[in-house]
Structure formats: structure tokens, C-alpha cells
Design a protein around this motif. Structure first.
Motif, PDB file in Angstrom:
ATOM      1  N   ARG A 106       0.907  -1.273   0.104  1.00 56.21           N
ATOM      2  CA  ARG A 106      -0.149   0.042  -0.006  1.00 56.21           C
ATOM      3  C   ARG A 106       0.734   1.370   0.022  1.00 56.21           C
ATOM      4  N   GLU A 107       1.891   1.116   0.639  1.00 58.90           N
ATOM      5  CA  GLU A 107       2.719   2.276   0.927  1.00 58.90           C
ATOM      6  C   GLU A 107       4.223   2.007   1.138  1.00 58.90           C
ATOM      7  N   LEU A 108       5.114   2.759   1.169  1.00 59.89           N
ATOM      8  CA  LEU A 108       6.561   2.574   1.455  1.00 59.89           C
ATOM      9  C   LEU A 108       6.966   3.915   2.543  1.00 59.89           C
ATOM     10  N   GLY A 109       6.620   3.593   3.914  1.00 62.05           N
ATOM     11  CA  GLY A 109       7.046   4.412   4.646  1.00 62.05           C
ATOM     12  C   GLY A 109       8.357   4.153   5.440  1.00 62.05           C
ATOM     13  N   ALA A 110       8.853   4.893   6.366  1.00 61.98           N
ATOM     14  CA  ALA A 110      10.045   4.831   7.027  1.00 61.98           C
ATOM     15  C   ALA A 110       9.865   3.373   7.796  1.00 61.98           C
ATOM     16  N   ASP A 111       8.784   2.923   8.177  1.00 62.34           N
ATOM     17  CA  ASP A 111       8.899   1.940   9.168  1.00 62.34           C
ATOM     18  C   ASP A 111       8.872   0.546   8.088  1.00 62.34           C
ATOM     19  N   THR A 112       8.392   0.627   6.980  1.00 65.09           N
ATOM     20  CA  THR A 112       8.417  -0.310   5.808  1.00 65.09           C
ATOM     21  C   THR A 112       9.819  -0.811   5.513  1.00 65.09           C
ATOM     22  N   VAL A 113      10.428   0.745   5.305  1.00 71.03           N
ATOM     23  CA  VAL A 113      11.747   0.399   4.890  1.00 71.03           C
ATOM     24  C   VAL A 113      12.734  -0.367   5.761  1.00 71.03           C
ATOM     25  N   ASP A 114      12.582   0.263   7.160  1.00 76.98           N
ATOM     26  CA  ASP A 114      13.271  -0.349   8.294  1.00 76.98           C
ATOM     27  C   ASP A 114      13.088  -1.788   8.360  1.00 76.98           C
ATOM     28  N   ALA A 115      11.739  -2.102   8.184  1.00 75.04           N
ATOM     29  CA  ALA A 115      11.661  -3.587   8.304  1.00 75.04           C
ATOM     30  C   ALA A 115      11.735  -4.553   7.066  1.00 75.04           C
ATOM     31  N   LEU A 116      11.990  -3.897   6.083  1.00 78.29           N
ATOM     32  CA  LEU A 116      12.539  -4.685   4.858  1.00 78.29           C
ATOM     33  C   LEU A 116      14.225  -4.734   5.022  1.00 78.29           C
ATOM     34  N   LEU A 117      14.675  -3.824   5.720  1.00 77.52           N
ATOM     35  CA  LEU A 117      16.372  -3.870   5.796  1.00 77.52           C
ATOM     36  C   LEU A 117      16.596  -4.839   7.061  1.00 77.52           C
ATOM     37  N   SER A 118      15.392  -4.794   8.067  1.00 79.08           N
ATOM     38  CA  SER A 118      15.972  -5.661   9.129  1.00 79.08           C
ATOM     39  C   SER A 118      15.877  -7.392   8.627  1.00 79.08           C
ATOM     40  N   ILE A 119      15.089  -7.496   7.577  1.00 75.55           N
ATOM     41  CA  ILE A 119      14.971  -8.847   7.099  1.00 75.55           C
ATOM     42  C   ILE A 119      15.606  -9.116   5.818  1.00 75.55           C
ATOM     43  N   ALA A 120      15.957  -8.260   5.005  1.00 80.82           N
ATOM     44  CA  ALA A 120      16.802  -8.552   3.873  1.00 80.82           C
ATOM     45  C   ALA A 120      17.862  -7.654   3.462  1.00 80.82           C
ATOM     46  N   GLY A 121      18.348  -6.818   4.539  1.00 76.03           N
ATOM     47  CA  GLY A 121      19.252  -5.548   4.105  1.00 76.03           C
ATOM     48  C   GLY A 121      20.758  -6.010   4.653  1.00 76.03           C
ATOM     49  N   PRO A 122      21.631  -4.886   4.764  1.00 73.49           N
ATOM     50  CA  PRO A 122      22.882  -5.363   4.905  1.00 73.49           C
ATOM     51  C   PRO A 122      23.159  -6.211   6.259  1.00 73.49           C
ATOM     52  N   GLY A 123      23.874  -7.240   6.563  1.00 70.17           N
ATOM     53  CA  GLY A 123      24.140  -8.068   7.655  1.00 70.17           C
ATOM     54  C   GLY A 123      23.173  -9.294   7.738  1.00 70.17           C
ATOM     55  N   ARG A 124      22.204  -9.342   6.709  1.00 76.91           N
ATOM     56  CA  ARG A 124      21.322 -10.538   6.654  1.00 76.91           C
ATOM     57  C   ARG A 124      21.742 -11.378   5.687  1.00 76.91           C
ATOM     58  N   ASP A 125      22.101 -12.729   5.949  1.00 80.72           N
ATOM     59  CA  ASP A 125      22.506 -13.554   4.956  1.00 80.72           C
ATOM     60  C   ASP A 125      21.345 -14.558   4.372  1.00 80.72           C
ATOM     61  N   VAL A 126      20.508 -13.833   3.348  1.00 82.09           N
ATOM     62  CA  VAL A 126      19.334 -14.362   2.935  1.00 82.09           C
ATOM     63  C   VAL A 126      19.660 -15.015   1.374  1.00 82.09           C
ATOM     64  N   PRO A 127      19.237 -16.185   1.093  1.00 80.11           N
ATOM     65  CA  PRO A 127      19.201 -16.602  -0.228  1.00 80.11           C
ATOM     66  C   PRO A 127      18.490 -16.132  -1.316  1.00 80.11           C
ATOM     67  N   LEU A 128      18.283 -14.924  -1.189  1.00 83.03           N
ATOM     68  CA  LEU A 128      17.592 -14.085  -2.318  1.00 83.03           C
ATOM     69  C   LEU A 128      18.535 -13.262  -3.203  1.00 83.03           C
ATOM     70  N   ALA A 129      18.414 -13.564  -4.409  1.00 82.36           N
ATOM     71  CA  ALA A 129      19.208 -12.810  -5.383  1.00 82.36           C
ATOM     72  C   ALA A 129      18.718 -11.441  -5.430  1.00 82.36           C
ATOM     73  N   ALA A 130      17.504 -11.311  -5.486  1.00 88.21           N
ATOM     74  CA  ALA A 130      16.850 -10.257  -5.903  1.00 88.21           C
ATOM     75  C   ALA A 130      15.664  -9.826  -4.961  1.00 88.21           C
ATOM     76  N   VAL A 131      15.521  -8.818  -4.303  1.00 88.59           N
ATOM     77  CA  VAL A 131      14.402  -8.215  -3.630  1.00 88.59           C
ATOM     78  C   VAL A 131      13.938  -6.997  -4.016  1.00 88.59           C
TER      79      VAL A 131
END
Ligand SMILES: Cc1cc2nc3c(=O)[nH]c(=O)nc-3n(C[C@H](O)[C@H](O)[C@H](O)COP(=O)(O)OP(=O)(O)OC[C@H]3O[C@@H](n4cnc5c(N)ncnc54)[C@H](O)[C@@H]3O)c2cc1C
Length: 502
Positions: A367-392
Motif C-alpha cells: 500500500r505504501e513505503l513508509g519509514a517503518d516499511t523500509v526499516d522492516a525490509l532492511l531488518s530482514i533482507a538488508g546488510p548483515g542478513r545472510d538471505v538466499p534471495l538474489a533479488a528483492v
């Protein structure tokens, strides 16, 4: 300027274009992954050679026949169709023969162009139409339209239309099929926000329906079928040709600006504010890419998490440069290829893979991309997260994509602000970790999700009734169910994200 980035040199535009598609996350992995192809359910078939129709202009192939494997080979190697018979169609009459053959045996009929979008497995009970030999493209420069056969790729159309100073509403890569893409909506990352979905600009559709008839469907000939086909994909028949509008665009101000993953937060926070200010002529996305440590990848990017800002602006280059300036300033980019470019170079914007790849994909709508949305995305797929997703990827919607088309169609969720798309590369052994990682992202972003999905980004994990319903507004889904009952009551066309007859 981000101090942590200071001193890291930006690579030139030439370097990134020279690196070609390897800038995309999955291309380089694809180069080493072909051995992970997943075999289908074997070489069995219930269909006897003597039962096969004669007079087909293309080929009718049973498992084991020369040409069978090539006719069914998909782009996504994680689901290789193994139909009991494949009609490698050369003409609309071949498609009619295939559908009549399937209907006569109460067998499901499916259609394969490139195999970019797997859904349900295709096994020995199935009749499959392969449209690869039907690549014809005709441009009418006076009417600004293209008429294409069922197997045409976006590369074919872009090449032909640019000769007349026109461009289509193509997707991020030229190797995707025009018909499958357009029937699922067709979200163009180049000119989509300016002109709307590809499905909004379809003029006529040649269709083989479940009774084997070939008909041309327009807004005048059958309003409801014309509505449902544009968004409902192969649920109502197999399209043999499509006619649609082209647009007077020959150059873009576009490319990719690639930042170190450490700057992903700065970029995404600036981006979420920036998208609120941009005109419809600006299409964009941000993708967190985990690049492999392989020679095909530019040295500076190997084995790294990067944040790729993709830009496509159809106005004047100096206006485009002024619009992009605030995002360029968030950090020193590793690569900056955004400049005036010929439209034909559009695949360099996303740098998608062009060779067959085993991949698992998940999607959602925000629906939206707010500050909290970005923080949530980074917390799960951002720097420091070792996720096997080539692209998000987060892709900006709105603009003309949010407006109703001249002739209403089934493309839903026009109020969504962004698509979420994830891809992990690997075969079945990698599936559990990729699926879990993607599910975690979906879960963490749920507070901002519309609950819907974009049809073209749905994949093997989105084939349940519930998932398919979520791709449409409830009133649209009810219309599609009723249409299905009218034109395909036996659900012959069920090898897809299936809408069942109600
Ligand atoms: C790398 C990549 C980039 C992409 N970029 C974009 C993008 O920018 N925007 C976007 O909107 N989508 C994009 N997509 C999604 C793409 O639009 C869908 O995967 C689309 O369905 C591909 O169509 P296809 O014919 O190439 O694939 P196929 O797997 O051959 O077909 C997929 C489905 O399309 C339908 N279909 C195909 N041909 C016919 C026909 N003749 N008649 C009826 N139904 C048919 C069928 O339901 C079939 O199951 C991308 C996908 C990939 C893998």
C-alpha cells in the motif's frame, strides 16, 4: 554525501553497459546452474501415435520424439513440462487442432511460450501447445499498432517498432513473451507509469476457445471476454495473435545507479520520499541484489550485496537529471549508468538474466513505503542478513497504472503503490531455504501489504485458490468465474493460475 562511501570510485557508464546483463543478480548464477534442471514426471504418455491429428503445419511430438525436449524447455528450469503430447504450433489452425484434441479426450490443455512463469506441473495427461515457432510481428506505423503472433518476444517487437519511431509497453527484459506478459497485465518498467498497463492498450485478440473455435475478440465483439482475457491470462483460451498500441518513444533518460549494500538504507529512505514527488514520466524501482563471486560480474561488485536504483524517464534528459539528482546524492555509487540512452538498450536498466535459470519467486503488493516499511525490509533482507534471495525488488506503481483504462479489464489492485518481487536461484535442494527467506520477507512486510498479488509475478507457490483470488478484486473475480463457466465450463484451460468455473 555519505562519508562511509567516500573514496569508493564510481564505475563508468561504459563499464556497466559493457558488463551487460551480468549486472543483474541472477544472470551470472544462471551461467553455472544449468545442471540443476528439474526433470518432469517422466516420459509416459496416454496418447497413442495413431490418435494424433494429421494436417498440422508444425509438429506433434510425443515424449522421446526428436524435438520434444526443445519444444518444452522452459526459462525457469525448476519446472520442466512433461506433457503427454506437445503441439509445436506453426499456425492458429495448429492451436485449434491441439485444443480440439484435448477437449475430445477431456485432457487439460496448456500453453508455453518462453517458460518464464511456471504455475502447476504439466504431466503426461496434458496437451501442451508450444507457440515458439509463431514469432511474426507486423507494425502499422499509421495506426501506431503492432500485431504479433503468439510466440513473439519483446525483443522482436521493440526492434520492429523502433524502425518507425515507436515503442511498446514492454517489460524489463526482451526475452519474455509478449502474449503471456500482456494477458497478465504487463507492467512496463520503462514507460508503464506514463501510459498504463500493456493490457490497457490491447485492441484485438485472436483466441482459440475451449470449443476449438478461432475468433477475434474486441471490446465490440464480446465485451466480457475482452474484459477477462486482459488480466485473466490463459484461463479463457489460447491466444494466437494480439494487436496493441505503440507509443512515440525512441530514447530514454535511464539506466541503473548501483550503490554498495551498506548504503541501501540511505537509498531506500530517500527513495520512499522521492517517489511521492515524481511525474508519471518517471518509472523506477530499487532492488537489493546479492551478486555472486563470478568472473561475469564486474570486479567491484563480485560477491556483494548492492542496492540498484533503476530509472526510466521519458522526458528531456536535463529534466531527468534534475529529478534524479537527490538520489544520486545519497552516497557515492559504485556504478552510475543513468544517461540519455536509445530505447533499444532498455534491458540494461534491470540487467535481468537472459539464459535459463532455476529460480523460486515470491511476490506481493504494498500500500505504501513508509519509514517503518523500509526499516522492516532492511531488518530482514538488508546488510548483515545472510538471505538466499538474489533479488528483492520494490517497483513503483501509480501514475497511469492507477487509472482505469478506456475499455475496463481484469487487471486489479490499481490502488497498490509498489510491487514486491523476490527471486532466489537454485534447484530443489535450495528450495526450502529460499522459500523460507521469501516467506519471512512477506511476513515482515505484511502490515503494509494490500493482501493482493500482481498476476505476472505469481509463480509455483501461488497456485492455490486463495492465492489466485488474491490477484483480483472480489467483484472482478466473480465476473471471471462466471465468464469461465460460459467459455470453459470443463476447465480445459487449468494448467495455470487457475480461475475455476463457478
Ligand atoms: C526475468 C523476468 C523479467 C520479467 N519482467 C517483467 C516485467 O517487467 N513486467 C511484467 O509485467 N512481468 C515481467 N515478468 C513476468 C512475465 O510477464 C510473466 O512471467 C509472463 O507470464 C511470461 O510470459 P511468457 O509467455 O514469456 O512465459 P510462459 O511461461 O511461456 O507463459 C506464462 C503463462 O502465460 C500465459 N500464456 C502464454 N502464452 C499464451 C497464449 N498464447 N495464450 C494464452 N495464454 C498464454 C499462460 O498462462 C502461461 O502459463 C518477468 C519475468 C521474468 C522471469
Amino acid at each position: 554525501m555519505n562519508n562511509s562511501s567516500a573514496g569508493r570510485p564510481a564505475l563508468s557508464r561504459r563499464a556497466v553497459l559493457g558488463a551487460g546483463v551480468t549486472v543483474g543478480a541472477t544472470a551470472a548464477i544462471a551461467a553455472v546452474a544449468p545442471g540443476t534442471a528439474v526433470a518432469g514426471p517422466g516420459r509416459a504418455t496416454p496418447f497413442g501415435r495413431g490418435d494424433l491429428p494429421t494436417g498440422v503445419r508444425g509438429a506433434v511430438l510425443l515424449p522421446g520424439d526428436p524435438g520434444y525436449d526443445a519444444a518444452v524447455s522452459p526459462f525457469n528450469l525448476n519446472q520442466i513440462p512433461r506433457p503427454g503430447v506437445v503441439f509445436a504450433a506453426a499456425a492458429a489452425t495448429d492451436v485449434q487442432a491441439a485444443v480440439r484434441f484435448a477437449a475430445g479426450r477431456r485432457a487439460p490443455a496448456g500453453v508455453l511460450a518462453t517458460g518464464h512463469q511456471p504455475s502447476v506441473p504439466i504431466g503426461p495427461d496434458a496437451v501442451l501447445v508450444s507457440t515458439r515457432a509463431m514469432r511474426g510481428v507486423h507494425i502499422d506505423p499509421r495506426r501506431r499498432t503492432a500485431r504479433v503472433e503468439a510466440g513473439a518476444l519483446w525483443d522482436d517487437v521493440v526492434t520492429a517498432s523502433l524502425k518507425h519511431g515507436l515503442a511498446p509497453l514492454n517489460g524489463s527484459t526482451g526475452t519474455v513473451g509478449v502474449v503471456g506478459y500482456t494477458l497478465g497485465g504487463g507492467l512496463s518498467p520503462t514507460i508503464g507509469r506514463k501510459y498504463g498497463y500493456a493490457a490497457d492498450h490491447v485492441r484485438g485478440i485472436d483466441l482459440v476457445s475451449a470449443d476449438g473455435r478461432l475468433r477475434t475478440v474486441t471490446a465490440q465483439s464480446d465485451r466480457e471476454l475482452f474484459f477477462g482475457l486482459r488480466g485473466g491470462k490463459s484461463n479463457f483460451g489460447i491466444v494466437t495473435a494480439l494487436e496493441f498500441d505503440l507509443f512515440p518513444v525512441t530514447t530514454l533518460y535511464g539506466g541503473a545507479i548501483i550503490f554498495d549494500g551498506r548504503d541501501a538504507g540511505r537509498l531506500l529512505h530517500a527513495y520512499r520520499r522521492w517517489v511521492r514527488t515524481v511525474p508519471d514520466a518517471m518509472s523506477s524501482s530499487v532492488a537489493l541484489l546479492r551478486l555472486p563471486d563470478l568472473p561475469q560480474v564486474p570486479t567491484a561488485l563480485r560477491g556483494k550485496l548492492v542496492a540498484s536504483l533503476r530509472i526510466s524517464y521519458t522526458g528531456r534528459p536535463d529534466t531527468g537529471a534534475a529529478l534524479v539528482r537527490p538520489l544520486r546524492a545519497v552516497a557515492v555509487p559504485m556504478i552510475d549508468s543513468v544517461a540519455e540512452m536509445p530505447y533499444a538498450a532498455f534491458p540494461a536498466i534491470h540487467g535481468d538474466p537472459t539464459t535459463p535459470t532455476p529460480a523460486y519467486e515470491r511476490t506481493g503488493l504494498l500500500r505504501e513505503l513508509g519509514a517503518d516499511t523500509v526499516d522492516a525490509l532492511l531488518s530482514i533482507a538488508g546488510p548483515g542478513r545472510d538471505v538466499p534471495l538474489a533479488a528483492v525488488e520494490i517497483r513503483h506503481l501509480g501514475g497511469a497504472l492507477a487509472r482505469p483504462p478506456r475499455h475496463p479489464n481484469a487487471v486489479s489492485h490499481r490502488d497498490a503503490a509498489f510491487t514486491l518481487f523476490m527471486a532466489g536461484v537454485g534447484g530443489p535442494e535450495a528450495a526450502p531455504v529460499i522459500r523460507k527467506a521469501a516467506a519471512d520477507v512477506v511476513r515482515v512486510l505484511r502490515p503494509w501489504s494490500t493482501g493482493g498479488m500482481y498476476v505476472n509475478f505469481m509463480n509455483t507457490d501461488d497456485t492455490s485458490d486463495r492465492s489466485v483470488r488474491s490477484a483480483y478484486r472480489p467483484d472482478v473475480y466473480r465476473r471471471l468465474e462466471a465468464l469461465k463457466r460460459r467459455v470453459d465450463p470443463r476447465n480445459t484451460f487449468r494448467l495455470n493460475h487457475n480461475i475455476k468455473p463457478c
